[in-house]
Design an enzyme around this catalytic site. Structure first.
Site, PDB file in Angstrom:
ATOM      1  N   HIS A  10      77.360 126.004  12.051  1.00  0.00           N
ATOM      2  CA  HIS A  10      76.834 125.050  11.132  1.00  0.00           C
ATOM      3  C   HIS A  10      75.958 125.810  10.351  1.00  0.00           C
ATOM      4  O   HIS A  10      75.126 126.557  10.526  1.00  0.00           O
ATOM      5  CB  HIS A  10      76.190 123.928  11.762  1.00  0.00           C
ATOM      6  CG  HIS A  10      76.149 122.771  10.936  1.00  0.00           C
ATOM      7  ND1 HIS A  10      74.634 122.590  10.349  1.00  0.00           N
ATOM      8  CD2 HIS A  10      76.570 121.900  10.153  1.00  0.00           C
ATOM      9  CE1 HIS A  10      74.614 121.468   9.315  1.00  0.00           C
ATOM     10  NE2 HIS A  10      76.058 121.013   9.104  1.00  0.00           N
ATOM     11  N   TYR A  15      81.825 123.360  14.300  1.00  0.00           N
ATOM     12  CA  TYR A  15      82.007 124.498  13.213  1.00  0.00           C
ATOM     13  C   TYR A  15      82.406 125.883  13.658  1.00  0.00           C
ATOM     14  O   TYR A  15      81.579 126.729  14.560  1.00  0.00           O
ATOM     15  CB  TYR A  15      80.363 124.532  12.679  1.00  0.00           C
ATOM     16  CG  TYR A  15      80.208 123.161  12.223  1.00  0.00           C
ATOM     17  CD1 TYR A  15      80.626 122.606  10.850  1.00  0.00           C
ATOM     18  CD2 TYR A  15      79.530 122.131  13.006  1.00  0.00           C
ATOM     19  CE1 TYR A  15      80.296 121.279  10.573  1.00  0.00           C
ATOM     20  CE2 TYR A  15      79.374 120.852  12.756  1.00  0.00           C
ATOM     21  CZ  TYR A  15      79.711 120.374  11.399  1.00  0.00           C
ATOM     22  OH  TYR A  15      79.232 119.078  10.927  1.00  0.00           O
ATOM     23  N   GLN A  21      85.403 121.854  11.920  1.00  0.00           N
ATOM     24  CA  GLN A  21      85.241 122.227  10.052  1.00  0.00           C
ATOM     25  C   GLN A  21      86.530 122.836   9.668  1.00  0.00           C
ATOM     26  O   GLN A  21      87.117 123.595  10.632  1.00  0.00           O
ATOM     27  CB  GLN A  21      84.137 122.803  10.066  1.00  0.00           C
ATOM     28  CG  GLN A  21      83.694 123.221   8.534  1.00  0.00           C
ATOM     29  CD  GLN A  21      83.613 121.687   7.661  1.00  0.00           C
ATOM     30  OE1 GLN A  21      84.798 121.290   7.255  1.00  0.00           O
ATOM     31  NE2 GLN A  21      82.446 121.496   7.486  1.00  0.00           N
ATOM     32  N   GLU A  34      93.238 113.377   8.020  1.00  0.00           N
ATOM     33  CA  GLU A  34      91.907 112.592   7.479  1.00  0.00           C
ATOM     34  C   GLU A  34      92.223 111.944   6.327  1.00  0.00           C
ATOM     35  O   GLU A  34      92.740 112.505   5.211  1.00  0.00           O
ATOM     36  CB  GLU A  34      90.848 113.747   7.425  1.00  0.00           C
ATOM     37  CG  GLU A  34      89.738 112.922   6.911  1.00  0.00           C
ATOM     38  CD  GLU A  34      88.525 114.146   6.810  1.00  0.00           C
ATOM     39  OE1 GLU A  34      88.094 114.532   7.838  1.00  0.00           O
ATOM     40  OE2 GLU A  34      88.277 114.365   5.679  1.00  0.00           O
ATOM     41  N   ASP A  91      76.209 114.402   5.636  1.00  0.00           N
ATOM     42  CA  ASP A  91      75.680 115.433   4.818  1.00  0.00           C
ATOM     43  C   ASP A  91      74.253 115.256   4.373  1.00  0.00           C
ATOM     44  O   ASP A  91      73.917 113.925   3.999  1.00  0.00           O
ATOM     45  CB  ASP A  91      76.677 115.631   3.465  1.00  0.00           C
ATOM     46  CG  ASP A  91      78.009 116.243   3.853  1.00  0.00           C
ATOM     47  OD1 ASP A  91      77.666 117.186   4.612  1.00  0.00           O
ATOM     48  OD2 ASP A  91      79.062 115.995   3.506  1.00  0.00           O
TER      49      ASP A  91
END
Ligand code: FAD
Length: 289
Positions: free
Chosen positions: A147, A143, A174, A16, A108
């Site tokens: 989450h 997640y 995540q 990433e 976010d």
């Protein structure tokens, strides 16, 4: 090539990157990093996208650059406060550049979040439905520890299933530092009938100062063994770096032994982190990916 098609054939290695804050001066540095990453033959490189599209221009440019140098881009797209027209603008540009893969996210939340903030795209699923007309291979986030906004892991998993129903054909997790959370996520997802590959996301903890930031941002649990090592070695940056790289190498080899479909490395735009991981796992990447 579409990432779901690559995953059907082989295990993936991916990285990433994020658009630099000072786009004008630092983009060349990022392009140099991408040149370095190319030697590891990544299956794709994902490019983050600011919540609300703050860095959309730069993110699109980086995806275009990846395409030019022959690396498959995975363009993150956040719905958040964007309007359908804004999303169409960016999706159209990505399509024109030949980008085939998108990671659909809500993004976010800002501190002053209100329902009005995500008027059009309250969840990643809403963005996925909107993007269907473009024919991208679509991935989504998952997640391992649930989450932060979910009442329980089960509630979050039910929403993960909705993501698959809305077109997600692969997931990227995540950050986590305890592999057992990833294995639990995969097991529970399969029980709910989620069949898409779940790629584990690994961020080597090479700097003790990052610990608090990562925990605040992602809520990832740091196991006691790693916390102890950070306590002992944290003040010595060179040793801490080795500890973080070795721990990531341990996580990756354990994940591969247990059948993970690939590994996605959060390298914070640092080619040296990829270099150090690759140097220790060259045979593993060569023979098992
Ligand atoms: P959602 O899927 O909307 O999930 C948020 C919450 O809503 C969860 O609790 C979920 O259970 C629930 N939910 C989901 N769908 C539904 C539904 N249909 N109905 C009701 N509830 C639902 N942030 C950025 O700003 N830019 C990035 O580039 C970026 N890249 C990321 C990449 C990865 C791999 C990961 C794991 C995270 C990334 N993030 C990024 C962070 C992400 O945007 C945040 O974690 C955000 O809080 C949630 O995004 P989401 O897409 O998972 O949202």
């Amino acid at each position: 090539m579409k990432i779901n098609e690559i995953l059907a054939r082989k295990r993936t290695l991916s990285f990433e990157v994020f658009p630099p804050k000072k786009a004008e001066t630092e983009t060349e540095e990022l392009f140099a990093t991408i040149d370095e990453l190319k030697k590891f033959h990544p299956d794709f490189i994902s490019v983050t996208y600011g919540a609300g599209g703050s860095n959309a221009r730069s993110a699109v440019e980086i995806s275009g650059h990846l395409k030019e140098v022959g690396i498959e881009p995975l363009a993150h797209l956040t719905g958040g406060p964007s309007s359908p027209e804004e999303i169409d603008g960016v999706a159209g540009e990505l399509k024109a550049l030949g980008v085939e893969n998108v990671l659909a996210l809500r993004g976010d939340k800002p501190q002053d979040f209100s329902k009005e903030y995500c008027k059009y795209f309250p969840h990643a699923t809403d963005l996925m439905k909107h993007l269907q007309k473009y024919g991208f291979a679509t991935g989504a986030a998952c997640y391992p520890e649930g989450h932060v906004e979910s009442g329980s892991l089960y509630e979050d998993l039910k929403n993960l299933k909705k993501k698959e129903e809305c077109g997600a054909s692969f997931f990227i997790s995540q950050i986590f530092y305890d592999n057992s959370y990833y294995y639990r996520l995969v097991n529970e997802a399969r029980k709910l009938g989620i069949t898409s590959p779940i790629i584990p996301g690994i961020m080597p903890l090479v700097n003790a100062n990052n610990l608090r930031r990562i925990q605040a941002m992602c809520g990832s649990t740091v196991p006691i063994e790693l916390r102890n090592m950070i306590e002992v070695y944290g003040q010595n940056p060179a040793v801490m770096r080795e500890v973080g790289i070795n721990y990531a190498v341990y996580q990756i080899t354990d994940l591969i032994a247990k059948g993970a479909p690939g590994v996605h490395l959060y390298i914070m735009n640092r080619a040296e982190t990829a270099n150090e991981i690759y140097a220790r796992l060259e045979n593993c990447f060569h023979e098992l990916f």
